[in-house]
Write a protein that holds these residues in place. Sequence first.
Motif: not given
Length: 105
Positions: A64-74, A76-77
Amino acid sequence: MEMKRRPTHPGTILLEDVIKPLNLSITSAAKMLGVTRKTLSELVNEKTALSPEMAIRIGIATNTSPESWLNMQQKLTLWEAEQHSPDNVIPFPGIDDEEPVSLQM
């Protein structure tokens, strides 16, 4: 544009949608990701935020794309920060509530 519900932590998504369905233990998943069991455990138990490095590792492991995982974190943050939104900010003069400023990116 305020989100009412707390976005799901990426660690929870990883645990519930990837690790559990694959019947992996935290220890074996951590080994496959190239991190310590403690590091993965803290992520899936929402003790730490997802780092860009971990997003890359999960992206590679899950195709999967690292961006999709970071978007989830962003999301939430940002949601968490909005729960303590500052009340001492004054809008810049000439800024219209209806018409957002277009940012050049």
